[in-house]
Design a protein around this motif. Structure first.
Motif, PDB file in Angstrom:
ATOM      1  N   ILE A  33       0.759  -1.406  -0.068  1.00  0.00           N
ATOM      2  CA  ILE A  33      -0.079  -0.077   0.064  1.00  0.00           C
ATOM      3  C   ILE A  33       0.703   1.348  -0.071  1.00  0.00           C
ATOM      4  O   ILE A  33       0.733   2.257  -0.583  1.00  0.00           O
ATOM      5  N   MET A  34       1.825   1.159   0.830  1.00  0.00           N
ATOM      6  CA  MET A  34       2.862   2.360   0.786  1.00  0.00           C
ATOM      7  C   MET A  34       3.241   2.679  -0.579  1.00  0.00           C
ATOM      8  O   MET A  34       3.564   3.880  -1.003  1.00  0.00           O
ATOM      9  N   HIS A  35       4.032   1.561  -1.103  1.00  0.00           N
ATOM     10  CA  HIS A  35       4.779   1.685  -2.261  1.00  0.00           C
ATOM     11  C   HIS A  35       3.678   2.097  -3.585  1.00  0.00           C
ATOM     12  O   HIS A  35       4.169   3.154  -4.351  1.00  0.00           O
ATOM     13  N   LYS A  36       2.408   1.915  -3.331  1.00  0.00           N
ATOM     14  CA  LYS A  36       1.400   2.168  -4.577  1.00  0.00           C
ATOM     15  C   LYS A  36       1.188   3.637  -4.094  1.00  0.00           C
ATOM     16  O   LYS A  36       1.099   4.497  -5.021  1.00  0.00           O
ATOM     17  N   GLU A  37       1.054   3.937  -2.993  1.00  0.00           N
ATOM     18  CA  GLU A  37       0.742   5.205  -2.642  1.00  0.00           C
ATOM     19  C   GLU A  37       1.810   6.538  -3.120  1.00  0.00           C
ATOM     20  O   GLU A  37       1.659   7.320  -3.476  1.00  0.00           O
ATOM     21  N   ALA A  38       3.170   6.051  -2.827  1.00  0.00           N
ATOM     22  CA  ALA A  38       4.247   6.513  -3.165  1.00  0.00           C
ATOM     23  C   ALA A  38       4.306   7.206  -4.671  1.00  0.00           C
ATOM     24  O   ALA A  38       4.682   8.082  -5.173  1.00  0.00           O
ATOM     25  N   GLN A  39       3.748   5.953  -5.396  1.00  0.00           N
ATOM     26  CA  GLN A  39       3.648   6.130  -6.869  1.00  0.00           C
ATOM     27  C   GLN A  39       2.526   7.503  -7.338  1.00  0.00           C
ATOM     28  O   GLN A  39       2.817   8.049  -8.245  1.00  0.00           O
ATOM     29  N   ASP A  40       1.447   6.992  -6.645  1.00  0.00           N
ATOM     30  CA  ASP A  40       0.428   8.044  -6.860  1.00  0.00           C
ATOM     31  C   ASP A  40       0.767   9.528  -6.509  1.00  0.00           C
ATOM     32  O   ASP A  40       0.117  10.412  -7.322  1.00  0.00           O
ATOM     33  N   ILE A  41       1.439   9.597  -5.401  1.00  0.00           N
ATOM     34  CA  ILE A  41       1.614  10.965  -5.012  1.00  0.00           C
ATOM     35  C   ILE A  41       2.996  11.491  -5.364  1.00  0.00           C
ATOM     36  O   ILE A  41       3.538  12.721  -5.108  1.00  0.00           O
ATOM     37  N   LYS A  42       3.745  10.621  -6.217  1.00  0.00           N
ATOM     38  CA  LYS A  42       5.107  11.070  -7.008  1.00  0.00           C
ATOM     39  C   LYS A  42       6.075  11.265  -5.719  1.00  0.00           C
ATOM     40  O   LYS A  42       6.834  12.155  -5.723  1.00  0.00           O
ATOM     41  N   PHE A  43       5.971  10.258  -4.756  1.00  0.00           N
ATOM     42  CA  PHE A  43       7.021  10.458  -3.645  1.00  0.00           C
ATOM     43  C   PHE A  43       8.289   9.664  -4.229  1.00  0.00           C
ATOM     44  O   PHE A  43       8.220   8.434  -4.381  1.00  0.00           O
TER      45      PHE A  43
END
Length: 498
Positions: free
Chosen positions: A263-273
């Protein structure tokens, strides 16, 4: 907790006066000063600045002939169970502080607050409003090792919500050991759940994604992995990272951990982290040495087997109320998940070894309400084992929220040392009881066992018992040293004389 109350103001005080005081102290504010007759309010950028303002200005700065008072602004409906205690002696042993706190009720949590001051600050949660009120009345202004304690309410939002809705919720255990009960009682796997939870540290910006809309994501992970998961999002307000507790079988725990990583890795991609997202595991310092192994061999093997890079936070970062170290694992989701399995396997082995010396004696009668747990081993190992028992009793809610978990510890001491524990006219044992708040009984007419030992009974809250036991161990050590010195003074044994 970034809103401040400024009291004891002269009636002639105006906003510009307060602006000058805060500016001189180099403390920023994020809004205007709302000045009333005799008091005022202001917002700070975050909790750390608010705490610095309290420590720097309260009772130390004069305005129009009066020393101003600065405290957290707490609405009456939120002045319930939570207190902040400041100006604690920096080198105070945690046993002494805990023995002081438990005199006024059951301490559900006690967290040290990071601060730039030389003295320590803790946030304490009592189990009831009356207990917190009593602690506030008794401890505010209390002299402790030449330091004057400062005690004030901090917002108790959860208890306020409970009172508003009149719907009781699950209670937490001491510190962060307890985990909230997710889902229905029947949702927990019937497989053997490990008593030792997995504790993770995740970036605060990912907490919302982990929980999901109205808690849907975390419920889904809980259901799929048959785990109890508690996201401690309201603790350590303003912190860059939040802790997550996962309790399940080893397999369920690892599955939940992997899901959170994904979940954290997917969220990072979505918010361009763009920064790397490592896996961070929190582990009690007692287990870390065995995880590392001699010359770091255990840790190196895990790194090689899982193709990860693992580092552990230094000992210097440990605090009285945070004995956990951070294990940082860098790699892909798959490799980090494999490393978690191996790390927790080692930690669980250490945990099980610590309690392996415990033996539960058979019940004295079929309807007995109390069972004895026999613990053998060095004093520190015994203290750890007792801590596990105490934590488990609180975690499983074996007592009601209004009850205090009490332990009765029996320790064996040499019969010739019993008099030293009692002291002249009972002076030592009375001082011991006053210091620890535990009941200590040394039967005078007790017949020594086959090893010429007698039993000392200690009853009270876990931390009170710990203080009493440690003090008795100190007395026994002194007796032993005195005997050794006496033997040396009497000269060498006859057999060695020529």
């Amino acid at each position: 907790m970034n809103k401040l109350y400024i009291g004891n103001l002269n009636e002639n005080a105006v906003p510009s006066d307060l602006e000058s005081i805060f500016k001189d102290a180099k403390i920023p504010v994020s809004g205007p000063f709302l000045v009333k007759t005799g008091y005022a309010f202001v917002d700070c950028p975050d909790e750390s600045w608010a705490l610095k303002a309290i420590e720097t200005l309260s009772g130390k700065v004069e305005l129009h002939g009066k020393l101003i008072e600065v405290e957290h602004s707490v609405p009456k409906r939120q002045r319930i169970r939570k207190l902040q205690i400041r100006n604690i002696p920096p080198h105070l042993q945690w046993e002494v502080l805990d023995s002081l706190l438990v005199q006024y009720g059951v301490v559900e949590s006690c967290e040290q607050v990071n601060t730039d001051s030389e003295t320590a600050v803790v946030n304490v949660t009592y189990s009831s409003k009356d207990q917190a009120r009593q602690a506030l009345d008794k401890l505010n202004g209390f002299q402790l090792e030449n330091f004057t304690l400062k005690v004030a309410y901090i917002p108790d939002e959860m208890a306020a919500q409970q009172n508003a809705s009149q719907q009781p919720r699950g209670r937490r255990g001491f510190g962060q050991r307890g985990s909230s009960r997710q889902g229905s009682p029947g949702s927990v796997s019937k497989q053997k759940t490990c008593d030792l939870p997995l504790r993770l540290l995740v970036p605060t910006q990912f907490v919302g994604a982990i929980i999901g809309k109205e808690g849907a994501t975390i419920r889904n992970i809980t259901k799929q992995t048959q785990s109890k998961i508690d996201v401690h999002r309201k603790e350590n307000a303003g912190a860059a990272e939040k802790s997550i507790t996962i309790l399940s079988t080893p397999e369920g725990t690892s599955a939940a951990c992997k899901s959170i990583l994904e979940i954290m890795h997917k969220e990072a991609q979505d918010i361009k982290f763009t920064e790397e997202i490592p896996l961070k595991i929190l582990a009690h310092n007692n287990f870390v040495g065995r995880l590392i192994g001699k010359e770091g061999r255990n840790l190196k093997k895990i790194e090689q087997d899982t193709d990860t890079k693992i580092t552990i936070s230094p000992l210097q970062e440990l605090t009285l109320y945070n004995p956990e170290r951070t294990i940082t694992v860098k790699g892909s989701v798959e490799t980090c998940a494999k490393a978690e399995e191996e790390i927790m396997k080692k930690i669980r082995e250490s945990y099980e070894n610590d309690i392996a010396s415990m033996n539960i004696a058979p019940a004295e009668a079929p309807d007995a309400k109390v069972r004895m747990v026999i613990i053998t081993g060095p004093p520190e190992a015994q203290f750890k084992a007792q801590g596990r028992i105490y934590g488990k009793i609180k975690e499983e809610n074996f007592v009601s929220p209004k009850e205090e978990v009490k332990l009765e510890a029996h320790i064996r001491v040499p019969s010739f040392a019993a008099g030293r524990v009692i002291g002249k006219g009972g002076k030592t044992v009375n001082e011991l009881q006053n210091l620890s708040s535990a009941e200590v009984v040394v039967p005078r007419d007790q017949t020594p066992d086959e090893n010429d030992q007698v039993v000392v009974k200690i009853t009270g809250h876990f931390y009170a018992c710990q203080v009493a036991q440690r003090k008795i161990q100190e007395i026994l050590t002194q007796v032993k040293q005195h005997q050794q010195q006496k033997a040396l003074q009497s000269g060498p044994p006859q057999s060695r004389r020529k």
